[in-house]
Design an enzyme around this catalytic site. Structure first.
Site, PDB file in Angstrom:
ATOM      1  N   ASP A 223       0.847  -1.184   0.000  1.00 16.98           N
ATOM      2  CA  ASP A 223       0.000   0.000   0.000  1.00 16.98           C
ATOM      3  C   ASP A 223       0.888   1.241   0.000  1.00 16.98           C
ATOM      4  OD1 ASP A 223      -2.487  -1.561   0.503  1.00 16.98           O
ATOM      5  OD2 ASP A 223      -1.520  -1.951   2.434  1.00 16.98           O
ATOM      6  N   ASP A 262      -2.024  -2.888  -4.568  1.00 14.77           N
ATOM      7  CA  ASP A 262      -2.863  -3.230  -3.431  1.00 14.77           C
ATOM      8  C   ASP A 262      -3.691  -1.989  -3.090  1.00 14.77           C
ATOM      9  OD1 ASP A 262      -4.039  -4.569  -1.348  1.00 14.77           O
ATOM     10  OD2 ASP A 262      -2.228  -4.863  -0.185  1.00 14.77           O
ATOM     11  N   ASP A 266      -4.196   1.909   4.160  1.00 11.19           N
ATOM     12  CA  ASP A 266      -4.773   0.928   5.077  1.00 11.19           C
ATOM     13  C   ASP A 266      -4.615   1.421   6.504  1.00 11.19           C
ATOM     14  OD1 ASP A 266      -5.457  -0.725   3.005  1.00 11.19           O
ATOM     15  OD2 ASP A 266      -4.313  -2.463   3.698  1.00 11.19           O
ATOM     16  N   ARG A 321     -13.984   0.803  -2.037  1.00  8.02           N
ATOM     17  CA  ARG A 321     -13.306   0.997  -0.746  1.00  8.02           C
ATOM     18  C   ARG A 321     -12.905   2.460  -0.520  1.00  8.02           C
ATOM     19  NH1 ARG A 321      -9.265  -4.262  -0.028  1.00  8.02           N
ATOM     20  NH2 ARG A 321     -10.835  -5.858  -0.477  1.00  8.02           N
TER      21      ARG A 321
END
Length: 443
Positions: A223, A262, A266, A321
């Site tokens: 990420d 990815d 996060d 997301r």
């Protein structure tokens, strides 16, 4: 509490004039120091204002504002950046990034283990030769999968950068950025990251997983930024993008997209007190994950944590997301969501999530229903009020439930956010956010 909502029924001309004034007022608001403190001219020493989201809770977020002159670094290469992160022990530090620094300037081949050959990998593990349903975990080190693992380890070591406590990382001017890296904010407190363009890291060695779905799938790592078990983190005026490596340009192998990205951000493993403000998240698929698993082993550490605020961010041309939420009390207000034809959803309502989504604006393409804004992964109540879709007021929960009667969402997140700065009505959000969000627009 310092929460204000602007009401009124002005004429269109007055409304536009007022909106212009708000642009100037609100984009400057993020550069204000705490009440009673002198406003520092050096943006690198600015701290998160009081009441500005979850990161202002308790001790607040000051990053490296207290750094002495010996712990202020200006860097223009990846090696200098990693050295600045490692230097100075536990003292507060400020790292100023000048220009764009590239963590993979030598290209993917520089990380390949001796003997690794992608063609051999494709030949051995194709569904025709390997089949589906059997994973590759038992493959020996000398196999194509073993050599892929070794190559991936070399890339991981090179592109991950661990950020210590009491640190501010800030871009200098309008064109500062970090390319191909993964910022690891792991197990620390009090970090500020501002005014940087992050080009998503490209996984040079994705793994083929024959057990992922009924067709198998490619899985990637890395990420742009990971907040892992950390507290008091402020991410402000950054741009997160796939840049020169969009998924649309990726090839397919074994009939599946060769996925080399990815997430962009996060927030996981018990992280807490995070504010993401005035950022641009763009050109990406799986964008932001809050809480990375439903499993009880991670749930025990996530319950009661993952408190995060998103405000005045631009979410543009994303698939999904934005964010997907598990467990956390997540406040999402005054953001602008601009979708394209590949849009899947914005808010993922996950296990035990407590999402509050208010005063946001959504710009959806023709034919895309407001029902797609919410995606139910679990039966977790949420609050979604005062939002607008394509310029009109929209009840997002009602829209979802009308098209998903067998899997309805319930209203009422069970908590009321109090850590907010000035709250705009949703109709004013697109102009203000589009004008002020992203790297290079820090005032």
């Amino acid at each position: 509490m310092n929460t204000h909502v602007w009401h009124g029924h002005a004429t269109r001309a007055a409304a536009l004039a007022g909106c212009t004034a708000l642009v100037l007022t609100l984009t400057a608001a993020t550069a204000q120091a705490r009440p009673g403190h002198h406003h520092p001219r050096d943006t690198a020493r600015q701290t998160l204002p009081a009441n500005d989201g979850w990161a202002s809770h308790g001790t607040g977020t000051t990053g490296g504002a207290a750094a002495d002159a010996e712990h202020v670094y200006t860097v223009s290469t990846w090696a200098e950046f990693k050295a600045a992160l490692a230097a100075g022990g536990s003292a507060p530090r400020i790292i100023k990034v000048k220009g764009t620094i590239d963590a993979v300037s030598e290209g993917c081949d520089a990380f390949a283990a001796p003997g690794y050959d992608f063609g051999a990998y494709l030949e051995k593990y194709s569904p025709e030769n390997w089949g589906l349903g059997t994973d590759l975990s038992a493959e020996p080190d000398a196999s194509p999968e073993g050599l892929r693992r070794a190559s991936a380890e070399r890339q991981e070591e090179a592109i991950k950068a661990n950020v210590p406590a009491d640190t501010t990382i800030i871009g200098v001017g309008r064109n500062a950025g970090i390319k191909g890296a993964s910022l690891q904010i792991k197990g620390v407190d009090n970090v500020i990251v501002r005014n940087l363009t992050f080009e998503s890291p490209v996984d040079c060695f994705p793994q083929w997983d024959p057990t992922d779905g009924d067709k198998g799938n490619w899985n990637s790592e890395y990420d742009s930024a990971v907040v892992y078990g950390s507290t008091h983190v402020w991410l402000d005026h950054n741009t997160f993008t796939d840049g020169e490596h969009p998924d649309s340009a990726a090839p397919t192998y074994f009939g599946m997209l060769y996925q080399q990205h990815d997430g962009q951000l996060d927030i996981v493993r018990g992280a807490d007190y995070v504010t993401a403000s005035w950022n641009v998240f763009t050109e990406h698929d799986k964008t932001i994950l809050i809480g990375n698993s439903d499993s009880e082993s991670t749930a025990a550490g996530d319950r009661g944590h993952l408190k995060t605020t998103f405000h005045h961010n631009l979410f543009k041309d994303l698939v999904e997301r934005a964010p997907r939420v598990r467990f956390g009390q997540v406040d999402v207000y005054n953001n602008h969501f601009v979708a394209h034809d590949d849009y899947a959803y914005s808010f993922g309502v996950g296990k035990e999530s407590q999402l509050v989504a208010e005063h946001n604006a959504f710009t959806l393409p023709d034919g895309v229903s407001p029902a797609k804004v919410l995606k139910r992964w679990n039966d977790s109540p949420l609050t979604a009020t005062h939002n607008r879709v394509n310029g009109r007021s929209a009840d997002l929960i009602a829209a979802h439930n009308a098209e998903n009667p067998d899997a309805p969402l319930r209203s009422g997140a069970g908590w009321t956010p109090t850590l907010r700065t000035k709250v705009l009505p949703a109709w004013a959000v697109p102009l203000v956010v589009d004008h002020g969000a992203g790297a290079g627009r820090l005032r």
